[in-house]
Design a protein around this motif. Structure first.
Motif, PDB file in Angstrom:
ATOM      1  N   GLU A 169       0.837  -1.208   0.000  1.00 49.92           N
ATOM      2  CA  GLU A 169       0.000   0.000   0.000  1.00 49.92           C
ATOM      3  C   GLU A 169       0.866   1.250   0.000  1.00 49.92           C
ATOM      4  OE1 GLU A 169      -3.666   2.277   0.441  1.00 49.92           O
ATOM      5  OE2 GLU A 169      -3.227   0.233  -0.223  1.00 49.92           O
ATOM      6  N   LEU A 170       1.898   1.249   0.834  1.00 49.21           N
ATOM      7  CA  LEU A 170       2.802   2.402   0.898  1.00 49.21           C
ATOM      8  C   LEU A 170       3.505   2.601  -0.438  1.00 49.21           C
ATOM      9  CD1 LEU A 170       4.016   4.588   2.737  1.00 49.21           C
ATOM     10  CD2 LEU A 170       5.774   2.934   3.407  1.00 49.21           C
ATOM     11  N   ASP A 171       3.948   1.524  -1.067  1.00 49.96           N
ATOM     12  CA  ASP A 171       4.610   1.623  -2.376  1.00 49.96           C
ATOM     13  C   ASP A 171       3.687   2.226  -3.422  1.00 49.96           C
ATOM     14  OD1 ASP A 171       6.955   0.564  -1.420  1.00 49.96           O
ATOM     15  OD2 ASP A 171       6.563  -1.476  -2.141  1.00 49.96           O
ATOM     16  N   SER A 172       2.394   1.937  -3.314  1.00 43.29           N
ATOM     17  CA  SER A 172       1.451   2.433  -4.325  1.00 43.29           C
ATOM     18  C   SER A 172       1.340   3.947  -4.316  1.00 43.29           C
ATOM     19  CB  SER A 172       0.066   1.803  -4.103  1.00 43.29           C
ATOM     20  OG  SER A 172      -0.587   2.376  -2.978  1.00 43.29           O
ATOM     21  N   TYR A 173       1.686   4.583  -3.213  1.00 42.40           N
ATOM     22  CA  TYR A 173       1.607   6.041  -3.164  1.00 42.40           C
ATOM     23  C   TYR A 173       2.609   6.682  -4.123  1.00 42.40           C
ATOM     24  CZ  TYR A 173      -0.741   4.993   1.306  1.00 42.40           C
ATOM     25  OH  TYR A 173      -1.564   4.488   2.293  1.00 42.40           O
ATOM     26  N   GLY A 174       3.642   5.932  -4.494  1.00 44.39           N
ATOM     27  CA  GLY A 174       4.630   6.456  -5.434  1.00 44.39           C
ATOM     28  C   GLY A 174       4.052   6.771  -6.800  1.00 44.39           C
ATOM     29  N   GLU A 175       2.857   6.269  -7.091  1.00 40.14           N
ATOM     30  CA  GLU A 175       2.211   6.558  -8.368  1.00 40.14           C
ATOM     31  C   GLU A 175       1.603   7.962  -8.393  1.00 40.14           C
ATOM     32  OE1 GLU A 175      -0.657   3.495  -8.864  1.00 40.14           O
ATOM     33  OE2 GLU A 175       0.816   1.869  -8.746  1.00 40.14           O
ATOM     34  N   LEU A 176       1.548   8.622  -7.247  1.00 39.64           N
ATOM     35  CA  LEU A 176       0.978   9.972  -7.174  1.00 39.64           C
ATOM     36  C   LEU A 176       2.032  11.003  -7.553  1.00 39.64           C
ATOM     37  CD1 LEU A 176      -0.932   9.393  -3.844  1.00 39.64           C
ATOM     38  CD2 LEU A 176      -2.009   9.937  -6.028  1.00 39.64           C
ATOM     39  N   GLY A 196      -1.138   8.030   3.243  1.00 42.96           N
ATOM     40  CA  GLY A 196      -1.784   8.120   1.937  1.00 42.96           C
ATOM     41  C   GLY A 196      -2.348   9.501   1.673  1.00 42.96           C
ATOM     42  N   THR A 197      -2.921  10.144   2.684  1.00 45.00           N
ATOM     43  CA  THR A 197      -3.443  11.500   2.505  1.00 45.00           C
ATOM     44  C   THR A 197      -2.306  12.489   2.315  1.00 45.00           C
ATOM     45  OG1 THR A 197      -5.383  10.967   3.841  1.00 45.00           O
ATOM     46  CG2 THR A 197      -4.871  13.294   3.551  1.00 45.00           C
ATOM     47  N   HIS A 198      -1.212  12.282   3.014  1.00 48.63           N
ATOM     48  CA  HIS A 198      -0.024  13.122   2.828  1.00 48.63           C
ATOM     49  C   HIS A 198       0.458  13.023   1.380  1.00 48.63           C
ATOM     50  CE1 HIS A 198       4.455  13.959   3.708  1.00 48.63           C
ATOM     51  NE2 HIS A 198       3.806  15.103   3.820  1.00 48.63           N
ATOM     52  N   ALA A 199       0.492  11.800   0.843  1.00 46.03           N
ATOM     53  CA  ALA A 199       0.919  11.607  -0.549  1.00 46.03           C
ATOM     54  C   ALA A 199      -0.064  12.264  -1.519  1.00 46.03           C
ATOM     55  CB  ALA A 199       1.038  10.113  -0.840  1.00 46.03           C
ATOM     56  N   ARG A 200      -1.354  12.133  -1.258  1.00 45.57           N
ATOM     57  CA  ARG A 200      -2.344  12.753  -2.142  1.00 45.57           C
ATOM     58  C   ARG A 200      -2.270  14.275  -2.104  1.00 45.57           C
ATOM     59  NH1 ARG A 200      -5.058   8.085  -0.538  1.00 45.57           N
ATOM     60  NH2 ARG A 200      -6.025   9.047   1.300  1.00 45.57           N
ATOM     61  N   ALA A 201      -1.839  14.833  -0.970  1.00 44.69           N
ATOM     62  CA  ALA A 201      -1.678  16.284  -0.879  1.00 44.69           C
ATOM     63  C   ALA A 201      -0.581  16.770  -1.832  1.00 44.69           C
ATOM     64  CB  ALA A 201      -1.362  16.687   0.563  1.00 44.69           C
ATOM     65  N   PHE A 202       0.492  16.006  -1.965  1.00 46.66           N
ATOM     66  CA  PHE A 202       1.552  16.364  -2.924  1.00 46.66           C
ATOM     67  C   PHE A 202       0.999  16.420  -4.345  1.00 46.66           C
ATOM     68  CE2 PHE A 202       4.525  15.222   0.453  1.00 46.66           C
ATOM     69  CZ  PHE A 202       5.565  16.116   0.244  1.00 46.66           C
ATOM     70  N   ALA A 203       0.039  15.562  -4.638  1.00 44.55           N
ATOM     71  CA  ALA A 203      -0.541  15.493  -5.983  1.00 44.55           C
ATOM     72  C   ALA A 203      -1.723  16.438  -6.152  1.00 44.55           C
ATOM     73  CB  ALA A 203      -0.981  14.056  -6.278  1.00 44.55           C
ATOM     74  N   GLY A 204      -1.987  17.266  -5.122  1.00 44.22           N
ATOM     75  CA  GLY A 204      -3.090  18.206  -5.225  1.00 44.22           C
ATOM     76  C   GLY A 204      -4.445  17.572  -5.041  1.00 44.22           C
TER      77      GLY A 204
END
Length: 337
Positions: A170-177, A299-307
């Protein structure tokens, strides 16, 4: 006032009434319909019909991909628990064959402490302390239910061994953002390694709530007893001690919501006194809870980078993740011993 034509979540009350007639429930006009506040994943509406109050739970108008399946699972779990001693909302009837899936349950006579304390709880420190122990007792009661009441529900074989790889994936999947630089979480590899080396050799499968924490408990208005465990969206058949770890990892500290609650060590000891489960690896379950929740919040932290999420929320949850991994180190060091 009847509510057949009132837009409460755009529910078709005429159709609901006809369905209730088919279920043999008390007839009459649907009255006093009002939304039940506090949840965001699904719609809940309280109403009365034939002199009886109900809570309707159904997906939002713009349902998520799994909304209907989640409610099917909830209804199935609540049906299985209806004749047990587990404090859970009492299922009245469910419509699971068609979509939208919905079900009716009896209203719970209780309160959630995150919205404030009534009397006598607010004035009585003994009641507040006991509320924590009652939370552990309700969880122990759930752990005693024979999982055979839910055949084919969940995949208990290899359940614990799957946890670390599942959440690292799951953590690795955040790299797609777009824009996410990757996790900056001190202790991530150390925690994952410790968990992998210390997986409990065996466990007795049971029904798990999946998100057992103070916010998902309603307490009786006249004392410390748990009136109902709510929000069964994450329930499965697995290792119930993960619920214990989750409760301990998310337990309010200081004066959050309820001052004077029993402390995590007391919760574990009280649960142990009411359960035949082996708690020798309780630290592992608490660390696992910190690990999983920290990754979920990242995951929310990663999504914040992607806007795709507000930056301030992403930053706040990332800080929470770092705190959870700090707490995991405390548990690895024997904080519950």
């Amino acid at each position: 006032m009847t509510t057949t034509h009132i837009d409460v979540g755009a529910i078709d009350f005429d159709a609901l009434g006809a369905w209730m007639d088919g279920e043999g429930l008390p007839a009459g006009p649907i009255t006093s319909a009002a939304p039940v506040l506090g949840g965001t994943q699904n719609v809940m509406v309280r109403f009365e019909r034939g002199g009886r109050p109900y809570i309707l739970r159904r997906p939002p108008l713009h349902a998520r991909a799994k909304s209907n399946e989640v409610l099917r699972r909830e209804a199935r779990v609540l049906a299985a628990l209806r004749d047990t001693s587990v404090p859970a909302p009492r299922l009245v009837a469910a419509q699971t064959a068609e979509e939208p899936v919905f079900y009716l349950m009896e209203p719970v006579d209780g309160f959630n402490p995150s919205t404030g304390l009534p009397e006598p709880h607010a004035s009585d420190p003994a009641i507040r302390h006991r509320m924590g122990l009652e939370a552990a007792a309700a969880l122990a009661e759930l752990g005693r239910v024979d999982p055979a009441v839910l055949p084919g529900f969940g995949r208990p074989d290899g359940f614990l061994e799957r946890q670390v790889p599942r959440w690292l994936k799951e953590l690795d999947s955040y790299g797609e953002l777009d824009g996410y630089p990757g996790p900056d979480i001190p202790g991530l590899e150390e925690t994952a390694g410790w968990l992998s080396r210390h997986v409990p050799r065996s466990f007795t499968p049971g029904i798990m709530h999946g998100d057992y924490h103070f916010g998902n408990l309603m307490f009786a208005c006249d004392g410390p007893r748990v009136a109902a465990i709510v929000d069964w969206e994450m329930s499965t058949i697995g290792d119930p001690l993960l619920d214990l770890g989750w409760m301990v990892a998310m337990w309010p500290s200081g004066n959050a919501h309820v001052p004077g609650l029993a402390q995590p060590k007391e919760l574990v000891a009280y649960y142990a006194a009411l359960s035949e489960r082996d708690l020798s690896a309780v630290d592992w379950y608490a660390v696992m809870a910190c690990f999983k929740l920290g990754i979920v919040l990242e995951g929310t932290h990663a999504r914040a980078f992607a806007g795709k999420a507000p930056k301030d929320i992403g930053d706040l949850l990332h800080a929470t993740t770092l705190g959870l991994f700090d707490r995991a180190r405390e548990f690895m060091g024997g904080a519950l011993d």
